[in-house]
Design an enzyme around this catalytic site. Sequence first.
Site, short mmCIF file in Angstrom:
data_model
loop_
_atom_site.label_atom_id
_atom_site.label_comp_id
_atom_site.label_asym_id
_atom_site.label_seq_id
_atom_site.Cartn_x
_atom_site.Cartn_y
_atom_site.Cartn_z
N ALA A 163 0.82 -1.21 0.00
CA ALA A 163 0.00 0.00 0.00
C ALA A 163 0.85 1.26 0.00
O ALA A 163 2.08 1.20 0.09
CB ALA A 163 -0.93 -0.01 1.21
N HIS A 164 0.20 2.40 -0.08
CA HIS A 164 0.91 3.67 -0.21
C HIS A 164 1.79 3.98 1.00
O HIS A 164 1.41 3.74 2.13
CB HIS A 164 -0.02 4.85 -0.50
CG HIS A 164 -1.19 5.03 0.39
ND1 HIS A 164 -2.08 6.05 0.21
CD2 HIS A 164 -1.63 4.34 1.46
CE1 HIS A 164 -3.02 5.97 1.12
NE2 HIS A 164 -2.78 4.96 1.89
N ASN A 165 2.97 4.49 0.68
CA ASN A 165 3.92 4.95 1.69
C ASN A 165 4.52 3.85 2.54
O ASN A 165 5.11 4.12 3.58
CB ASN A 165 3.28 6.04 2.57
CG ASN A 165 2.90 7.24 1.73
OD1 ASN A 165 1.74 7.50 1.48
ND2 ASN A 165 3.89 7.94 1.23
#
Lengths: 337, 337, 337
Positions: B236-238
């Site tokens: 997922a993001h980051n």
Amino acid sequence: VYSLEELATKLGAEYSGDPGRRIKGLATLAGAGPGDLAFLANRRYLSQLQSTRAGAVILRPEHVGQCPSDSLLTTEPYLTYARATRLFARTESTEPGVHPRAAVAVDATVHPQASIGANVVVEAGVVIEAGVVLGANVYVGRASRVGAGTRVWPNAVIYHDVRLGRDCVIHSNAVLGSDGFGFARGPDGWEKIEQLGGVRIGDRVEIGAGTTVDRGALDDTVIEDGVIVDNLVQIAHNCRIGKNTAIAGCTGLAGSTIIGENCTLAGGVGVLGHLEICNNVHITAMTMVTKSIEKPGSYSSGTPMASTGAWKRNAVRFSQLDSIQRRLAALEKPSAN
Amino acid sequence: VYSLEELATKLGAEYSGDPGRRIKGLATLAGAGPGDLAFLANRRYLSQLQSTRAGAVILRPEHVGQCPSDSLLTTEPYLTYARATRLFARTESTEPGVHPRAAVAVDATVHPQASIGANVVVEAGVVIEAGVVLGANVYVGRASRVGAGTRVWPNAVIYHDVRLGRDCVIHSNAVLGSDGFGFARGPDGWEKIEQLGGVRIGDRVEIGAGTTVDRGALDDTVIEDGVIVDNLVQIAHNCRIGKNTAIAGCTGLAGSTIIGENCTLAGGVGVLGHLEICNNVHITAMTMVTKSIEKPGSYSSGTPMASTGAWKRNAVRFSQLDSIQRRLAALEKPSAN
Amino acid sequence: VYSLEELATKLGAEYSGDPGRRIKGLATLAGAGPGDLAFLANRRYLSQLQSTRAGAVILRPEHVGQCPSDSLLTTEPYLTYARATRLFARTESTEPGVHPRAAVAVDATVHPQASIGANVVVEAGVVIEAGVVLGANVYVGRASRVGAGTRVWPNAVIYHDVRLGRDCVIHSNAVLGSDGFGFARGPDGWEKIEQLGGVRIGDRVEIGAGTTVDRGALDDTVIEDGVIVDNLVQIAHNCRIGKNTAIAGCTGLAGSTIIGENCTLAGGVGVLGHLEICNNVHITAMTMVTKSIEKPGSYSSGTPMASTGAWKRNAVRFSQLDSIQRRLAALEKPSAN
């Protein structure tokens, strides 16, 4: 680039500080520089606020005293930040028109304000509305429809008889309308049940990368308005997902499951087939939903993580739980003493 | 085809037997014939060694006495086998140049020693370095960069602002840079948070088929050098994945999770968001990681498999565990007796 | 459109009612109108039978008395329904021939009765048999073979050295033949083990959307005749899946696992590597299979879903299970009283 005052107007916020301050982009409190707008939505980051180098910060009025920079004041800083991202998003170039290497069937209807990328294939009877963007290598099967303003990223596949609403976002390699997993046992093995239903997707739905939504067996699989679905989620045939429900990554829904409105399914959840989940239900990560849920609230299953050694000692006792309970009951009997 | 002596030289091993023995390929101990090189890395297969028909076997010196054939002697037979596979791999044809059916933006930079397949789309500002191979139907979005020697298999998608290092392998239908799952609740439902960060991937990273790596919300999602990721993994993001960490199939990482170096996550693991896992952590299959891990070691969750009947009897007691503990505590009190 | 009598003949059923009744399609009992054929396979829907508006219903002779409409009588209504779906399926247009925008290698063999879609890439040495349909953007790697009558939906990828049998269905974005997850630890990190085996898939196999099947390390990964695999399933290198086994969505099999014939794996199951599961085994949803199974039957793991509050109270006790057992044992000792 916007001035602080312009941002306040566009975002419906008050501002504190220099109205002419020029803001070029968005950044985190920790990463922002003097030309950036940051935000404070969670008290956990208060310490970062005090040392931020941001040009301005979106925050609640109560925190303005601790902010070393200019600020945009709002009671809902996370929502204001969401809206600010839209001001600073660099949209991809999407000139209207059909790329010379796209293959559009003669009887398909493509709005002149739609953008059809390279190697896109659009089959017979398809309708592509205004403002649609189909990225490279996208496939749209016979008689499907893509509603106005919807964006489909490269290499996503839309089978036949799929109806997508307005302003949806479909990420790369998502598949909409593949066959449901329907087979009957015959004398010589599995016999395929042709999946004759389609898929109906409402407005403002987002479907993550690699996610699969199967077509219905006879009736359609349905995803209602405002539903958001993360990556690598499997939605089986004849599921129905209610409005504004959110489904996080790696979740799988078995066939004919009905999920209400405003639910949240965290990542890795599994929902068995033919169940019904009411509105406003929250399922925590990796939960196995084995029965229908009739009462709003939060639901869970699983066991806590531990060091592998400790876990092994406890897990072996799980297999003895029924006997542990019986032994305990025996001790509790008056005659046991 | 190599002689035994040539193989010994190339692999940095000693040999025992006929230096001129001709080896045409690699095979398992059980499946090898006289022209094949096999290997013994795991004591479990000692019995297969004794009956192998292989022309030569990679093994530890201590096993040479039990080997009916010639051998290559090494203290690390599995690593030597890994290196031998590279000698015998039949590489795909990858002539440098741009396929006439590829669509490369005028201001993209493609090295003359790169190979760009049919129907590939390369957007504006992209840089493709020397020795890169982009398989058929690959998409590379605006301003992304693919480092020297990296191979991208057909139908993989690289969004905009993704930086891929050198000598990476990206398998088919992997998606790098799709939007993170970021939404804020507004008065009328979810409001999208545009994902303004990118993805940064180091050197010698392998990404499996169908795996998805989301772009960051503001900062980048980061995968460091030497990380290997299996199929159908969601990152997922980051997230930030440390050097040389290995992630097996069907694993999902929620947003902003940081994983250290030299970790191994087995298949089907789920890691909640905003956690931090230190270096040298090993997570067993299907574990749900619900909190940060600060101490190297092995971690697990879950319950042991059993026949469904026995499992049901025990699982129902899981729901009574708290009361079982209270009943036990009551019996333990002196006054209970 | 068929008459009731024609349907009875084609489906090998008896009929009751008007032989000339015209049936235009299939529908559920609840959704059917006078031109539709419905079915009753599960007693649960008996109440819907009584109020159906269907023109005819497929059912067991014992229910004919409760059917308000004409009927088709059979002892296996679900199987008869499966066969009826094939009569009413609207097949996609698949004219034989090679689309002008497909790229077929000069030494590939494509049967004139095969249909090769737009932007398909077929590499050297490939054999495409009669009646094969390759949808848009499909890639078929060097020396692979697609058996007669097999359909591959758009954007699926078949690597090199993959042999697909007859009458298979491969859904969109499935990947067959990607590298197995094989690496050896070297002094500077992971060293790739080139995956030199291929994939062998039997006849009448269905592979779901987004599913990945890795090629073997040295020997092939094998899927036998009649196997059905749902969406987003990961099948690792050197697995072997026995005839007529069914694998539901989001399941992952680790490497070198052997699964027998006529097994069913429900959704979200994980199977560790190097295990052997005998014929006729059924695994319930989200089970973690940690050891070989030598006895046919049903197997499970996991914990029951509960409200998050109740679950937390019980889950914390799971971590104390070993001590609970010890405390119980202490109470049971005669000396404890």
